[in-house]
Design a protein around this motif. Sequence first.
Motif, PDB file in Angstrom:
ATOM      1  N   UNK A 124     -20.731  -6.059  -1.783  1.00  0.00           N
ATOM      2  CA  UNK A 124     -20.180  -4.877  -1.122  1.00  0.00           C
ATOM      3  C   UNK A 124     -18.691  -4.688  -1.438  1.00  0.00           C
ATOM      4  N   UNK A 125     -18.341  -3.455  -1.809  1.00  0.00           N
ATOM      5  CA  UNK A 125     -16.946  -3.078  -2.047  1.00  0.00           C
ATOM      6  C   UNK A 125     -16.635  -1.873  -1.160  1.00  0.00           C
ATOM      7  N   UNK A 126     -15.577  -1.988  -0.413  1.00  0.00           N
ATOM      8  CA  UNK A 126     -15.137  -0.913   0.480  1.00  0.00           C
ATOM      9  C   UNK A 126     -13.774  -0.435   0.004  1.00  0.00           C
ATOM     10  N   UNK A 127     -13.604   0.889  -0.086  1.00  0.00           N
ATOM     11  CA  UNK A 127     -12.318   1.420  -0.546  1.00  0.00           C
ATOM     12  C   UNK A 127     -11.727   2.363   0.488  1.00  0.00           C
ATOM     13  N   UNK A 128     -10.406   2.514   0.414  1.00  0.00           N
ATOM     14  CA  UNK A 128      -9.698   3.404   1.318  1.00  0.00           C
ATOM     15  C   UNK A 128      -8.216   3.103   1.283  1.00  0.00           C
ATOM     16  N   UNK A 129      -7.479   3.708   2.188  1.00  0.00           N
ATOM     17  CA  UNK A 129      -6.033   3.503   2.289  1.00  0.00           C
ATOM     18  C   UNK A 129      -5.737   2.838   3.620  1.00  0.00           C
TER      19      UNK A 129
END
Length: 646
Positions: free
Chosen positions: A203-208
């Motif tokens: 699992x890879x989660x992206x965001x700021x």
Amino acid sequence: MSDSVTPLSQINITLGTAGHIDHGKTALLKLLTGCETDRLKEEKARGVSIELGFAPCRLGDLEVGIVDVPGHENFIKTMVAGASGIDGVVFVVAADDGVMPQTREHLEILTLLGVRYGMVVLTKTDLVTPEQVRFVQNEVKGFLQGTFLEDAVVCPMSSVTGAGFDLFYTELKNLIQRISPKTTEGVFRLPVERVFSAKGFGTVVSGIPVSGSIRIGDELILLPAGRTSRLKAAQVYGRDAETAKCGQCAALNLPQLDYKIVQRGDVLTQEGYFEPSRWFLCELSLLESTDFRIKNGIKVKFHTGTSEITSSIYSICLSEPDTPLTGWKHYIQIQTAHPIVAGPCDRFILRSLSPARTIGGGSVIEALPRKLKRSHIDPERDIFQRSAAVKAPESFIEYAVQTARRGAARPPELAFRVKQPIGKVQLVLRSLIENRSVVELPSRLFIHKKTLDRVNSVIIKHLETYHSQEPHSAGIPEKELADYTGFDKGLFDGALNLLLEHGRVIIRKDRIALPTHREQFDPHQQSLLEKVEDCFKKDMFRPPRSEELPALTKIETAEVNHAVRLLIEHKRLIRVSHDMIFHATAVKTAQERIAEHIRGKGQGRLESVDFKYLIDTTRKYALPLLDYMDKIGFTRRVGNTRYLKS
């Protein structure tokens, strides 16, 4: 993961694009960064951005992130999700269109989200004449009057020919110089923008991230699901990194999370600081362009972080129903359809359901465990204070101490309330103690000076009342005083200790009293006490029972019982069991004879059967008195044998 950039070249600033659909935002970013932010097949086929696009942007020896947001009105919720994490905006207007509906709405959203830095780009200049470029430039400058972009240079350029790129690039660098990178001292929190599963990584989660920083190996919790995972790997601006900081475009590898349970709007954070809630106290401003009227319970779309959720509005300070509130702040409660995570000062946008349009926005003051009731004492004053306090960690921590539910709080409780690392909370507490705004009680309890003053006042006033009503009493039992005040035990004990330490109260005969108090007996009371006491002195080791005293003294039962209570309080009588009382002299004499026997004839011990002979009484009186000696720690019992405990 390769081609890394030194940490000093990456600054935690993220820019975003904004503007009407098909005004050239994506093409501009591709020219600037070389990245194609439209990654979906549908986006490429339609030539329209649907999802958020991320690109690293290198400006000399600096690198920042850029978020490309959709311009179509159907994807406003996605635009809000992207804009909520940006520090500055590249505001795009096409020279062949000029100002359009989403140009206006995007600017309104940016303003409501608190964006204060930006630049303006007039794109597609290759499609119009120089005269048209100048005309649209003037139109845009007029449109931006009175906004945070009113002083921005409007940079004409073409992403096709590259004309005007140098001015654009210079203004972009100037924009970066005006923005201060976010502090990374807070609790790490990342609103989820995107999630996917990468082969070999999971699992890879992206965001700021909106606050704090995270390092490989640290544990994160996904909310509202409540699942945890350690950070295995990270990328910042598309490159391998050991840490991810707030304000950076980050991708986090969390293999212990199932990507199927993660969705946009969820939050990754450190455990112990946040919990999902359905109620939020908020500060709201409605757009001057809207005719929307607040009605309690009315449904809206609530956008905060990357979440978009149907919610209900409840006004707190509304003077009259259905009052238009445009142009000024108002305090409301938001009830979301299901629990989400938001923290103090998080920005939000409200959009109406039908027709779908932006109606206002503002900032979250606090998540609430339940709806605030208008019957609460002076709710408006409390809300004003709370709204002002959350603007800075120092003022919020002091407010949290002052409004602690139990009257006082420990550092972990305060850290949870103010959403700040416990180290930061402890540092501020030390400063507040030095300023004498906060006092530390035992057991790591912290109390505000104003609260402590109120607690002390309650204790002192009750002692004054008690002394006036019971002038013959030495003082009030501590438990009785604690029960009267109703304060939390830790709070009461701490406050009482401080009062004792400063001499404002004293302990007299195991009771709490004011230092100025002296027991007072009138002649009748004194005579009564002496008559009752004489009954216990006559045959000290065969004392009368309470029910025998009225006949012995020729005094009414109620008066006798009151006299016995006073004599016990003044330690002239001692209750050794629930139904047996001895004179204090009898107890002292018994102790002396026990000690003399054990140290002499008894050769270190006293058999129970011998005690009645030592005091010349019967088993009926001897055994309760001997058990009392064990109870107060004078003797130690082993079977039927006693030893001196000391």
